[in-house]
Scaffold this motif. Sequence first.
Motif, PDB file in Angstrom:
ATOM      1  N   UNK A 104       0.803  -1.220   0.000  1.00  0.00           N
ATOM      2  CA  UNK A 104       0.000   0.000   0.000  1.00  0.00           C
ATOM      3  C   UNK A 104       0.834   1.267   0.000  1.00  0.00           C
ATOM      4  N   UNK A 105       1.785   1.397   0.931  1.00  0.00           N
ATOM      5  CA  UNK A 105       2.652   2.585   0.910  1.00  0.00           C
ATOM      6  C   UNK A 105       3.398   2.765  -0.414  1.00  0.00           C
ATOM      7  N   UNK A 106       3.800   1.647  -1.038  1.00  0.00           N
ATOM      8  CA  UNK A 106       4.476   1.746  -2.337  1.00  0.00           C
ATOM      9  C   UNK A 106       3.512   2.312  -3.376  1.00  0.00           C
ATOM     10  N   UNK A 107       2.240   1.873  -3.360  1.00  0.00           N
ATOM     11  CA  UNK A 107       1.254   2.393  -4.298  1.00  0.00           C
ATOM     12  C   UNK A 107       1.014   3.890  -4.061  1.00  0.00           C
ATOM     13  N   UNK A 108       1.213   4.340  -2.838  1.00  0.00           N
ATOM     14  CA  UNK A 108       1.053   5.760  -2.529  1.00  0.00           C
ATOM     15  C   UNK A 108       2.263   6.590  -2.935  1.00  0.00           C
ATOM     16  N   UNK A 109       3.306   5.927  -3.449  1.00  0.00           N
ATOM     17  CA  UNK A 109       4.476   6.656  -3.931  1.00  0.00           C
ATOM     18  C   UNK A 109       5.672   6.630  -3.010  1.00  0.00           C
ATOM     19  N   UNK A 110       5.582   5.923  -1.893  1.00  0.00           N
ATOM     20  CA  UNK A 110       6.710   5.861  -0.972  1.00  0.00           C
ATOM     21  C   UNK A 110       7.819   5.012  -1.590  1.00  0.00           C
ATOM     22  N   UNK A 111       9.088   5.442  -1.496  1.00  0.00           N
ATOM     23  CA  UNK A 111      10.193   4.639  -2.030  1.00  0.00           C
ATOM     24  C   UNK A 111      10.234   3.254  -1.374  1.00  0.00           C
ATOM     25  N   UNK A 112      10.780   2.301  -2.091  1.00  0.00           N
ATOM     26  CA  UNK A 112      10.770   0.909  -1.652  1.00  0.00           C
ATOM     27  C   UNK A 112      11.344   0.743  -0.246  1.00  0.00           C
ATOM     28  N   UNK A 113      12.496   1.364   0.009  1.00  0.00           N
ATOM     29  CA  UNK A 113      13.133   1.195   1.321  1.00  0.00           C
ATOM     30  C   UNK A 113      12.265   1.772   2.428  1.00  0.00           C
ATOM     31  N   UNK A 114      11.723   2.962   2.200  1.00  0.00           N
ATOM     32  CA  UNK A 114      10.880   3.599   3.215  1.00  0.00           C
ATOM     33  C   UNK A 114       9.594   2.794   3.444  1.00  0.00           C
ATOM     34  N   UNK A 115       9.041   2.235   2.359  1.00  0.00           N
ATOM     35  CA  UNK A 115       7.829   1.433   2.491  1.00  0.00           C
ATOM     36  C   UNK A 115       8.101   0.177   3.304  1.00  0.00           C
ATOM     37  N   UNK A 116       9.240  -0.451   3.078  1.00  0.00           N
ATOM     38  CA  UNK A 116       9.579  -1.655   3.842  1.00  0.00           C
ATOM     39  C   UNK A 116       9.854  -1.318   5.301  1.00  0.00           C
ATOM     40  N   UNK A 117      10.446  -0.152   5.557  1.00  0.00           N
ATOM     41  CA  UNK A 117      10.670   0.260   6.947  1.00  0.00           C
ATOM     42  C   UNK A 117       9.340   0.505   7.660  1.00  0.00           C
ATOM     43  N   UNK A 118       8.407   1.135   6.950  1.00  0.00           N
ATOM     44  CA  UNK A 118       7.086   1.344   7.550  1.00  0.00           C
ATOM     45  C   UNK A 118       6.403   0.013   7.805  1.00  0.00           C
TER      46      UNK A 118
END
Length: 355
Positions: A104-118
């Motif tokens: 979901x965060x990736x679909x919202x435009x968050x970079x891969x690393x930041x999305x995985x951290x979230x």
Amino acid sequence: MTAPLLDGHLVVDRAGFRLDVRLHVAAGEVVALLGPNGAGKTTALRALAGLQPLDAGRLRLDSVVLDQPDARRFVRPERRPVGVVFQDYLLFPHLNARDNVAFGPRRQGLPRRAARERATAWLDRVGLAAQAGRRPRQLSGGQAQRVALARALAVHPALLLLDEPLAALDARTRLDTRAELHRHLADHAGAAVLVTHDPLDALALADRLVIVEDGRVVQEGDAATVTTRPRTDYVARLVGLNLHRGRADGRHVHLGDGFAVPTAHQLDGDAFVVFAPTAVTLHPHRPDGDAPHTWPATVAGVHRHGDHLRVQLTGAVSTVADVTPAAAAGLRLLPGQQVWASVAAGDTRAYPVGP
């Protein structure tokens, strides 16, 4: 209630069915949609998620109109600030838990690393940090439910939708997961709508209940109001009460055929009267004396209900009675048997039909 974060008039037409429901949910509030199969609960949830466009009405979330047919306004599901936990969770089987939550965060435009951290942070919050690398087939039902919840919450939704989120769990896992889900819902700052058929889930998780039957809201309110003053047979059965409608005249509610239920309080006019199955006493013969609250009945069925036997009674007043096994043995209850039933004034509750 504070100003609604979710303000909706949901109208959906399908072949032979029309959903017409008004729904308001405040920030931080959990509302449970309850109703029998086919009532329109899932249709309402799909409309909120954007999976079912409205045919009329309007849906507004935090001042943004998401769906309004007459204005040709429709926001696609992926662009809505909505998180959904489906009944079967619908986790991506080829992704591990961390990547499911990060989707979901990736679909919202968050970079891969930041999305995985979230995602890692959310898995830690739901107690699954150690299972981050596991795929759905390697998770238990309770763990899969928590991954689905983390995935829904990771997009920071203004509206969280839960479709029978505990239905797929066994009884033990359901108990533990319900308590954990309650904690996460209490921390959610947005609005939440829970669709369920289980009154225990609704009472444990929701601040307010909305009862839907045949596509319409038939009753809503907090748990205490709904459970003590049911207004339809479905709601009465849901909370384990006998419900009848009649005409109150002082301290009796007349139900017809000369039968009147006694009440402890003065009431006049159209009224509902409720009483628990345990309040019904069964007699093999008509009790002596003038007892307008005693009526003849026919045993339609008997089955075990906890420590009691539940007796289905038909006749002028169809009702349910709970009796002890010893009492049932003394009465020799069998389908088709004629008995007499009674209820005392102190065991009934009457209230006006109007609001």
